[in-house]
Design a protein around this motif. Sequence first.
Motif, PDB file in Angstrom:
ATOM      1  N   UNK A   9       0.811  -1.213   0.000  1.00 21.79           N
ATOM      2  CA  UNK A   9       0.000   0.000   0.000  1.00 21.79           C
ATOM      3  C   UNK A   9       0.849   1.270   0.000  1.00 21.79           C
ATOM      4  N   UNK A  10       2.161   1.125   0.244  1.00 25.18           N
ATOM      5  CA  UNK A  10       3.040   2.286   0.232  1.00 25.18           C
ATOM      6  C   UNK A  10       3.735   2.488  -1.109  1.00 25.18           C
ATOM      7  N   UNK A  11       3.449   1.612  -2.080  1.00 17.52           N
ATOM      8  CA  UNK A  11       3.937   1.845  -3.438  1.00 17.52           C
ATOM      9  C   UNK A  11       3.252   3.094  -3.996  1.00 17.52           C
ATOM     10  N   UNK A  12       4.001   3.899  -4.749  1.00 14.91           N
ATOM     11  CA  UNK A  12       3.376   5.057  -5.373  1.00 14.91           C
ATOM     12  C   UNK A  12       3.947   5.312  -6.755  1.00 14.91           C
ATOM     13  N   UNK A  13       3.072   5.775  -7.653  1.00 13.32           N
ATOM     14  CA  UNK A  13       3.449   6.330  -8.953  1.00 13.32           C
ATOM     15  C   UNK A  13       2.566   7.559  -9.171  1.00 13.32           C
ATOM     16  N   UNK A  14       3.194   8.697  -9.393  1.00 14.31           N
ATOM     17  CA  UNK A  14       2.479   9.938  -9.689  1.00 14.31           C
ATOM     18  C   UNK A  14       2.951  10.442 -11.043  1.00 14.31           C
ATOM     19  N   UNK A  15       2.002  10.704 -11.942  1.00 14.90           N
ATOM     20  CA  UNK A  15       2.323  11.149 -13.291  1.00 14.90           C
ATOM     21  C   UNK A  15       1.690  12.524 -13.514  1.00 14.90           C
ATOM     22  N   UNK A  16       2.475  13.461 -14.025  1.00 13.97           N
ATOM     23  CA  UNK A  16       1.954  14.785 -14.299  1.00 13.97           C
ATOM     24  C   UNK A  16       3.073  15.722 -14.717  1.00 13.97           C
TER      25      UNK A  16
END
Length: 548
Positions: A212-219
């Motif tokens: 649940x602490x995996x992250x991917x943010x695209x922008x």
Amino acid sequence: MRRIVVLLAFVCCPAAAQVVPGHRLPEGPERPVRDREIHIERYRADLKFDMPREEISGNATIALSSMRSGLTEVALDAAGLDVTGATASGSPAKFQVDRTARAVRITLPRPLAAGEKTTVGVTWSVHPKTGMYFFPATRMRAAQAWNYGEGGLHDGWLPIYNDVNDKFAVDLAVTVAKPYSALANGVLTETRENSDGTRTFHWVQEKPIPNYLITVDVGEFARLPIGEAKLSTGAVPLSAWTPPGTEAKAALAFRDTPKMVEFFSERFGYPFPWAKYDQVALREFAVGAMETTTLTGFSESHLKGPDDPPDSSPALDEAYPTWTYEDTVSHELAHHWFGDLVTCRSLGSIWLNESFASFCHTVWNGHAHGEDDLTYQRWRYLNKYLDYVRGTGTVRPMEFLRYKSPSAMYQTETTYLKGSLVLHMLRHIVGDSDFYRTLSDYLRAHQFDNAESEDLKQAFESSCGRNLSWFFDDWIRGGGGHPVFEVSYRWVPERKQVDLTVKQIQADLSFENDFRLPVDVEIATRSGVRQHRVEVSGWSTSIALPSE
């Protein structure tokens, strides 16, 4: 005239003349720690984001070991994924998509022995409905995508083990069209320009984290260096990522982060355990903030100008917000010890993540702004919790395995506010020195692993020789309510003593029994003020205190 003041620095209600009606525990099925068949050691995925179509295509290679003898298949959580292929030990493998169980099952070429290692691979595409959220381009804004996985949502865009009780390294290569950037956990090891006009960002998180602490943010983000935290183990680089044009507000909002990293590292006796710490402001980030490891996400409401109100998000019904943006920044950072480094074994123990982070942001508040601010904050938290109980009649202990849905365990007044006060009580009982020394030992004993409340209790027994079973039974693993006191006293001039009686008048229920706790009693006379520590135990406690 003699004046007596009972300093009940604990969760309690004003005195009343009769027994207070009982409360109730939340309803829901029992949800024990989830059984596991595998331990994931490394999760490697190539992900391609199609922003206009709001689609992800992916190929994951998962290194794992068997936790069972004779394991014949690997089941991964997958909700709504269009799985088109699978491998086992590097070769094509049979697979089955189980829509009912929200899983993909990969057949192994032969049974695995317990402890035996292998790899499986999955190829898929998905238009995510949960876990990853797309926001289209508008006339004023670039498109953006961000994820949120707490409470078991990441199976909506990744084939994964979707619970908190496994940790693994994460290696993500994310391809996006220009001009977008992709941010993720860990260290950026490569940025590759592709012939089709896309770019691939390769992020590696070597130290293990739960899914649940995996992250991917695209922008489209502007990177803003905000200095470094200087620790005994070396310097930790810090950056903020923010929409172009908002750099000044981001600099103001996150300006104290280096000091916070240094303060928590010293206070916990455990230096910040990750390679870097980034913070990113995200469009319409509905959850407010999330402690995804090394890259914490914040809603854009946390970006502040010098004359803006201090609340994390608009608090229109409060004279002063429960959470300031500074509280939130320090809260999410504190999770990198309590939640990210040591993670609750199941959602029923989420207080080990959230109550601790809430406690920590109040401790930062006291450090940065003084003890009076900390006292006022605790008083506000106490009153908000008691108002919630009066309004709903619902109470529960901090560790609780019965709940209807994950959201029930994130109930603000109980998990965050009451939980922080319970930890302040514990600090008051054992003293600052032993309390923080024990936390340091607890972090080291369970680093990069899971824990439950019994582990914390054992830490206090091992580190400072305190048997705190009574406290854990009253507040953490048992109990659920809080004491309500009726206090009376009389001055006895012949003995020069004050006879003090403290009665507990809360309902006598299995989860709301009599409490044991030390309280401070001040006796004020013309010659001065004298403080006594009194242990309240049982339904009625009487004691004679000297008073000249």
